[in-house]
Write a protein that holds these residues in place. Structure first.
Motif, PDB file in Angstrom:
ATOM      1  N   MET A   1       1.468  88.988 -18.662  1.00 30.68           N
ATOM      2  CA  MET A   1       1.031  90.232 -19.298  1.00 30.68           C
ATOM      3  C   MET A   1       0.855  91.325 -18.252  1.00 30.68           C
ATOM      4  O   MET A   1       0.054  91.197 -17.318  1.00 30.68           O
ATOM      5  CB  MET A   1      -0.290  90.002 -20.040  1.00 30.68           C
ATOM      6  N   SER A   2       1.611  92.429 -18.436  1.00 30.20           N
ATOM      7  CA  SER A   2       1.519  93.576 -17.531  1.00 30.20           C
ATOM      8  C   SER A   2       1.015  94.778 -18.317  1.00 30.20           C
ATOM      9  O   SER A   2       1.778  95.458 -18.998  1.00 30.20           O
ATOM     10  CB  SER A   2       2.890  93.872 -16.906  1.00 30.20           C
ATOM     11  N   ASP A   3      -0.301  95.022 -18.234  1.00 31.73           N
ATOM     12  CA  ASP A   3      -0.918  96.147 -18.949  1.00 31.73           C
ATOM     13  C   ASP A   3      -1.976  96.816 -18.082  1.00 31.73           C
ATOM     14  O   ASP A   3      -2.882  97.471 -18.585  1.00 31.73           O
ATOM     15  CB  ASP A   3      -1.543  95.628 -20.254  1.00 31.73           C
ATOM     16  N   SER A   4      -1.875  96.646 -16.762  1.00 30.55           N
ATOM     17  CA  SER A   4      -2.874  97.218 -15.890  1.00 30.55           C
ATOM     18  C   SER A   4      -2.256  97.458 -14.504  1.00 30.55           C
ATOM     19  O   SER A   4      -1.677  96.512 -13.938  1.00 30.55           O
ATOM     20  CB  SER A   4      -4.078  96.268 -15.766  1.00 30.55           C
ATOM     21  N   PRO A   5      -2.280  98.685 -14.008  1.00 24.41           N
ATOM     22  CA  PRO A   5      -2.877  99.870 -14.628  1.00 24.41           C
ATOM     23  C   PRO A   5      -2.058 100.317 -15.855  1.00 24.41           C
ATOM     24  O   PRO A   5      -0.848 100.492 -15.755  1.00 24.41           O
ATOM     25  CB  PRO A   5      -2.832 100.930 -13.535  1.00 24.41           C
ATOM     26  N   GLU A   6      -2.756 100.485 -16.975  1.00 22.75           N
ATOM     27  CA  GLU A   6      -2.059 100.933 -18.179  1.00 22.75           C
ATOM     28  C   GLU A   6      -1.581 102.375 -18.015  1.00 22.75           C
ATOM     29  O   GLU A   6      -0.486 102.734 -18.432  1.00 22.75           O
ATOM     30  CB  GLU A   6      -2.986 100.817 -19.386  1.00 22.75           C
ATOM     31  N   MET A   7      -2.423 103.197 -17.397  1.00 22.27           N
ATOM     32  CA  MET A   7      -2.061 104.585 -17.109  1.00 22.27           C
ATOM     33  C   MET A   7      -1.476 104.645 -15.703  1.00 22.27           C
ATOM     34  O   MET A   7      -2.194 104.466 -14.726  1.00 22.27           O
ATOM     35  CB  MET A   7      -3.289 105.491 -17.200  1.00 22.27           C
ATOM     36  N   VAL A   8      -0.181 104.877 -15.621  1.00 26.53           N
ATOM     37  CA  VAL A   8       0.517 104.795 -14.335  1.00 26.53           C
ATOM     38  C   VAL A   8       0.697 106.197 -13.757  1.00 26.53           C
ATOM     39  O   VAL A   8       1.324 107.056 -14.395  1.00 26.53           O
ATOM     40  CB  VAL A   8       1.890 104.120 -14.498  1.00 26.53           C
ATOM     41  N   SER A   9       0.153 106.424 -12.565  1.00 25.32           N
ATOM     42  CA  SER A   9       0.229 107.750 -11.950  1.00 25.32           C
ATOM     43  C   SER A   9       0.884 107.728 -10.575  1.00 25.32           C
ATOM     44  O   SER A   9       0.929 108.748  -9.891  1.00 25.32           O
ATOM     45  CB  SER A   9      -1.174 108.352 -11.836  1.00 25.32           C
ATOM     46  N   GLN A  10       1.377 106.564 -10.146  1.00 21.30           N
ATOM     47  CA  GLN A  10       2.081 106.494  -8.865  1.00 21.30           C
ATOM     48  C   GLN A  10       3.110 105.364  -8.902  1.00 21.30           C
ATOM     49  O   GLN A  10       3.018 104.456  -9.713  1.00 21.30           O
ATOM     50  CB  GLN A  10       1.107 106.274  -7.712  1.00 21.30           C
ATOM     51  N   LYS A  11       4.108 105.479  -8.020  1.00 18.91           N
ATOM     52  CA  LYS A  11       5.130 104.438  -7.936  1.00 18.91           C
ATOM     53  C   LYS A  11       4.547 103.163  -7.351  1.00 18.91           C
ATOM     54  O   LYS A  11       3.595 103.192  -6.597  1.00 18.91           O
ATOM     55  CB  LYS A  11       6.296 104.899  -7.055  1.00 18.91           C
ATOM     56  N   GLY A  12       5.191 102.038  -7.715  1.00 20.73           N
ATOM     57  CA  GLY A  12       4.781 100.789  -7.113  1.00 20.73           C
ATOM     58  C   GLY A  12       4.949  99.611  -8.044  1.00 20.73           C
ATOM     59  O   GLY A  12       5.513  99.718  -9.132  1.00 20.73           O
ATOM     60  N   ILE A  13       4.424  98.452  -7.591  1.00 21.09           N
ATOM     61  CA  ILE A  13       4.502  97.211  -8.352  1.00 21.09           C
ATOM     62  C   ILE A  13       3.308  97.133  -9.299  1.00 21.09           C
ATOM     63  O   ILE A  13       2.153  97.167  -8.875  1.00 21.09           O
ATOM     64  CB  ILE A  13       4.505  95.986  -7.414  1.00 21.09           C
ATOM     65  N   LEU A  14       3.593  97.004 -10.581  1.00 17.35           N
ATOM     66  CA  LEU A  14       2.538  96.896 -11.589  1.00 17.35           C
ATOM     67  C   LEU A  14       2.050  95.457 -11.732  1.00 17.35           C
ATOM     68  O   LEU A  14       0.852  95.209 -11.868  1.00 17.35           O
ATOM     69  CB  LEU A  14       3.053  97.408 -12.932  1.00 17.35           C
ATOM     70  N   TYR A  15       2.999  94.527 -11.742  1.00 16.92           N
ATOM     71  CA  TYR A  15       2.629  93.124 -11.832  1.00 16.92           C
ATOM     72  C   TYR A  15       3.787  92.274 -11.331  1.00 16.92           C
ATOM     73  O   TYR A  15       4.960  92.677 -11.421  1.00 16.92           O
ATOM     74  CB  TYR A  15       2.268  92.719 -13.265  1.00 16.92           C
ATOM     75  N   GLN A  16       3.424  91.086 -10.823  1.00 17.89           N
ATOM     76  CA  GLN A  16       4.451  90.179 -10.299  1.00 17.89           C
ATOM     77  C   GLN A  16       3.939  88.749 -10.410  1.00 17.89           C
ATOM     78  O   GLN A  16       2.774  88.465 -10.126  1.00 17.89           O
ATOM     79  CB  GLN A  16       4.775  90.515  -8.843  1.00 17.89           C
ATOM     80  N   GLU A  17       4.839  87.855 -10.845  1.00 18.71           N
ATOM     81  CA  GLU A  17       4.449  86.451 -11.006  1.00 18.71           C
ATOM     82  C   GLU A  17       5.688  85.569 -10.913  1.00 18.71           C
ATOM     83  O   GLU A  17       6.776  85.952 -11.374  1.00 18.71           O
ATOM     84  CB  GLU A  17       3.769  86.251 -12.352  1.00 18.71           C
ATOM     85  N   THR A  18       5.526  84.404 -10.301  1.00 19.73           N
ATOM     86  CA  THR A  18       6.602  83.417 -10.196  1.00 19.73           C
ATOM     87  C   THR A  18       6.286  82.248 -11.135  1.00 19.73           C
ATOM     88  O   THR A  18       5.212  81.636 -11.031  1.00 19.73           O
ATOM     89  CB  THR A  18       6.764  82.916  -8.761  1.00 19.73           C
ATOM     90  N   VAL A  19       7.211  81.939 -12.048  1.00 19.73           N
ATOM     91  CA  VAL A  19       6.986  80.894 -13.046  1.00 19.73           C
ATOM     92  C   VAL A  19       8.290  80.155 -13.307  1.00 19.73           C
ATOM     93  O   VAL A  19       9.377  80.600 -12.916  1.00 19.73           O
ATOM     94  CB  VAL A  19       6.476  81.497 -14.377  1.00 19.73           C
ATOM     95  N   TRP A  20       8.186  79.024 -13.998  1.00 20.63           N
ATOM     96  CA  TRP A  20       9.352  78.340 -14.534  1.00 20.63           C
ATOM     97  C   TRP A  20       8.948  77.661 -15.840  1.00 20.63           C
ATOM     98  O   TRP A  20       7.781  77.604 -16.188  1.00 20.63           O
ATOM     99  CB  TRP A  20       9.936  77.331 -13.553  1.00 20.63           C
ATOM    100  N   GLY A  21       9.949  77.200 -16.581  1.00 17.25           N
ATOM    101  CA  GLY A  21       9.692  76.654 -17.903  1.00 17.25           C
ATOM    102  C   GLY A  21       9.796  77.741 -18.959  1.00 17.25           C
ATOM    103  O   GLY A  21      10.450  78.766 -18.769  1.00 17.25           O
ATOM    104  N   ASN A  22       9.137  77.514 -20.100  1.00 17.59           N
ATOM    105  CA  ASN A  22       9.165  78.488 -21.188  1.00 17.59           C
ATOM    106  C   ASN A  22       8.040  79.504 -21.018  1.00 17.59           C
ATOM    107  O   ASN A  22       6.961  79.174 -20.506  1.00 17.59           O
ATOM    108  CB  ASN A  22       9.017  77.796 -22.544  1.00 17.59           C
ATOM    109  N   GLY A  23       8.295  80.712 -21.509  1.00 16.49           N
ATOM    110  CA  GLY A  23       7.263  81.733 -21.370  1.00 16.49           C
ATOM    111  C   GLY A  23       7.572  82.986 -22.162  1.00 16.49           C
ATOM    112  O   GLY A  23       8.546  83.070 -22.911  1.00 16.49           O
ATOM    113  N   ARG A  24       6.683  83.957 -21.987  1.00 13.35           N
ATOM    114  CA  ARG A  24       6.820  85.251 -22.660  1.00 13.35           C
ATOM    115  C   ARG A  24       6.337  86.332 -21.706  1.00 13.35           C
ATOM    116  O   ARG A  24       5.342  86.146 -20.990  1.00 13.35           O
ATOM    117  CB  ARG A  24       5.993  85.261 -23.950  1.00 13.35           C
TER     118      ARG A  24
END
Length: 712
Positions: A414-437
């Protein structure tokens, strides 16, 4: 028939003209019936002068250089003046081009450097821009246009002889000088006119082509240009200037002949007037007052451009004296509680302008015909709003606690923070495998100046850091926006996600990154939201990254960007994708409620993929609730949002997906509910629910047995 085929049909080679009736006729000649149909005989006759054409009054036979042909309409004498069928004159006599404006019954004739405008019924013509009197006006008779031959003969130097004894007319055309092979090819001359004198924004702009070629060469290519801008050039004007906005524009046109020579640009200016918003002049009801549940008939009058239709009606209603934020965004078919109500109407025209709101007060008396709840659950549709103006408190219902029957494990990113984006950059990052959403939800909060300087991109990527290819499968991919309406966006996203989308397989090579989503060149403006979800299956570890970039940034640039600090909105990686509940009502004798997303310990617990801290999914965004219901008697289900705002959807597994509510959104009100469906006595049905992106929890589900419908 296009312009160039028309030129062939009306050329000086007469036998070609015989076959023109086998082709669809140009729109300019839609009212013309007259044309050469067949040769009667073929004697040989040589002329020292130019081409000779003989006609006899009242006869359909004409003789061209000794060859006889048949016309469908014969020459005739009107008021002492000789009239000939226009198509015959244009095609066979003049070998010219013509356009026909049916709205004003006007004829435009072009031959070489001469341009003539004739109007049916008018005793004047316009020759190369100068007004010239006519001795007789053109006629329209039984669908055939007839023109006085004397005027055209004078203009194009055609010799006319009349033998009164035989009533024979002989037309002798000027001798044409045969072209020499060494003769220089002349460039064509581009010219056009607009099909109207005045336009309003939203009206299609049409043109008539008046281009000519001195050598008689075919025009094979055209170019249009707007405001002399080299970037605004196209082969057709409509592709870039079909329904322009208000303003003044320079429209340029040039043509190329079959020998490859281009004309100079020809320019005409056009002014587009502003499109005025509709004006509602009257909004009334058919009665002065109504009983509770009685059908209400509305009528209204409005003013708008004559040619433009109304695209949308926006109705609302609310009790008089309450805030406008509590309005119901539909046209009331009936009102079920006593009191006075304000009904508003707003119209949107095809251009997109909205009228000012018009109000009418509806008075409902104390006579009871039918109740709202019972009527809407028996005659309404899934998604219909139950206004509940009597303010029944749904929280007073007995609460039930369903049995959790299963959980679908997987990685919910889930990537919802920062919800209000005012600068460039990485919002969220995660390494996973298998099933997901993966769920994304971000709002552009850059300044207007920064947004104008650099178009912002919201990007989702998948990176393979292993040593082998990874086949990443993605399905149910639904990403909506950019949009200013976050509630509408969340509803559309959830509705389409429940509807489903086909799977796709993306092969990611070792050490490489693939873009899963990128709004690209599509403008993401300040205050606009992008929201989305998709399901995935990865056999080996894949790193998902959500980032904000400038238009010119690359994936290499993204790899060097910093992680953006989160705000108070949820983000993280959670281990549950769906939960299954069973609501068993077989032993219930009263209306009950089920609350979802109300707080701990229901909220999912997870880990922030960047900070590694423990986080909670407040509201359980992105998690699907599968709710199976077994009813003892016919039971209506309602959805009553208890948070500040809500606009969503549900999917019945044995039926379809529905908007909840069907119109508008619920904001700042806990009285209203939406009808969600019925479980028949003894049935078990299942529906899927998820908290929509942008909406608030908790949400109350009410299960109302039929024996209690009249109480609500």
């Amino acid at each position: 028939m296009n312009k160039y085929l028309k030129s062939i049909c009306f050329g000086t080679i007469f036998l070609v003209g015989i076959f023109c009736d086998f082709f669809p006729q140009p729109r300019a000649f839609a009212q013309e019936n007259t044309f050469l149909e067949q040769a009667v005989e073929n004697p040989t006759e040589k002329n020292e002068e130019g081409k000779k054409i003989r006609l006899t009054m009242g006869s359909n036979i004409i003789v061209v250089d000794g060859t006889k042909y048949l016309l469908t309409t014969s020459p005739k004498l009107v008021g002492g003046r000789t009239f000939l069928p226009l198509r015959f004159v244009i095609g066979q006599v003049l070998a010219a081009e013509m356009t026909w404006d049916n709205t004003v019954q006007r004829i435009f004739i072009n031959k070489d450097d001469t341009q003539i405008v004739l109007t049916i019924g008018e005793n004047k013509a316009v020759v190369n821009g100068a007004e010239t009197p006519l001795d007789a006006a053109p006629l329209l008779e039984k669908g055939t246009t007839l023109v006085p031959i004397r005027f055209l003969a004078e203009q194009f130097k055609i010799k006319v002889d009349y033998d009164s004894s035989t009533q024979t007319i002989t037309l002798t055309l000027p001798q044409e000088t045969p072209p020499k092979e060494s003769m220089e090819n002349h460039a064509p001359i581009a010219k056009f006119r607009f099909d109207k004198e005045i336009y309003t924004a939203g009206q299609p702009v049409g043109t008539f082509d008046l281009s000519t070629d001195k050598d008689g060469d075919k025009i094979v290519e055209t170019l249009w240009q707007v405001n002399h801008d080299e970037k605004l050039v196209a082969k057709t004007l409509s592709s870039m200037f079909k329904t322009p906005r208000a303003g003044t524009y320079d429209i340029s046109y040039k043509v190329k002949d079959i020998n490859g020579q281009w004309s100079d640009w020809y320019t005409e200016s056009i002014t587009i007037l502003p499109n005025e918003k509709p004006l509602i002049t009257e909004l009334t009801t058919d009665k002065a007052e109504y009983a509770q549940g009685e059908e209400i008939q509305f009528s209204y009058k409005y003013e708008n451009e004559d040619w433009e239709t109304i695209k949308t009606e926006r109705w609302t209603y609310r009790p008089k004296g309450v805030k406008e934020s509590t309005m119901t965004p539909v046209k009331p078919e009936a009102i079920y509680s006593q009191g006075e109500y304000i009904v508003t109407l707003q119209l949107q025209d095809q251009y997109g302008n909205y009228s000012d709101k018009k109000e009418v007060v509806v008075k409902v008396n104390n006579v009871f015909l039918k109740g709202e709840f019972e009527y809407k659950v028996t005659h309404g549709k899934v998604g219909d709003t139950i206004d509940n103006f009597s303010s029944f408190n749904y929280t007073a219902l007995k609460e039930i606690f369903p049995k959790k029957t299963a959980s679908e494990k997987g990685k919910l990113i889930m990537s919802d923070s920062p919800e209000m984006v005012s600068q460039k950059g990485i919002l969220y990052q995660e390494t996973v495998w298998g099933n997901g959403r993966v769920l994304i939800h971000h709002i552009n909060k850059f300044t207007e100046e920064e947004a104008k300087a650099h178009n912002k991109r919201l990007v989702v990527t998948a990176t393979n850091n292993t040593l082998v290819n990874i086949d990443l499968t993605i399905w149910n991919k639904t990403i909506k926006g950019p949009s200013d309406d976050v509630f509408y966006l969340g509803q559309q996203l959830l509705y389409q996600y429940f509807k489903g989308a086909p799977s796709e397989v993306i092969t990611i090579k070792p050490g490489s990154t693939q873009i899963i989503y990128d709004n690209g060149t599509r403008k993401w403006l300040p205050e606009q939201t992008i929201s989305g979800m998709f399901d995935f299956s990865a056999p080996l570890p894949v790193t998902f990254t959500v980032a904000v970039l400038d238009q010119e940034d690359t994936l290499e640039t993204m790899a060097t960007m910093d992680n953006l600090p989160k705000d108070n909105h949820p983000r993280g990686t959670f281990n549950i994708l769906a939960e299954d509940y069973h609501v068993d009502l077989k032993n219930e004798t009263e209306a009950v409620k089920l609350l979802l997303g109300k707080g701990m310990p229901e909220w999912l617990e997870g880990t922030d993929g960047i900070t590694k801290e423990t986080v909670y999914n407040k509201g359980n965004y992105g998690m699907v609730y599968h709710i199976k219901v077994t009813a003892k008697e016919d039971t209506a289900i309602i959805i009553n949002p208890r948070g500040y705002s809500f606009r969503g959807a549900i999917r019945w597994e044995d039926d379809d997906t529905y908007y909840i509510p069907a119109a508008g959104n619920y904001t700042g009100s806990t009285n209203r509910s939406a009808f969600a469906g019925i479980i028949r006595a003894g049935e078990t049905r299942e529906f899927a629910y998820m908290l929509p992106n942008g909406s608030a929890s908790p949400v109350l589900f009410g299960f109302i047995p039929k024996s209690h419908w009249s109480k609500f």
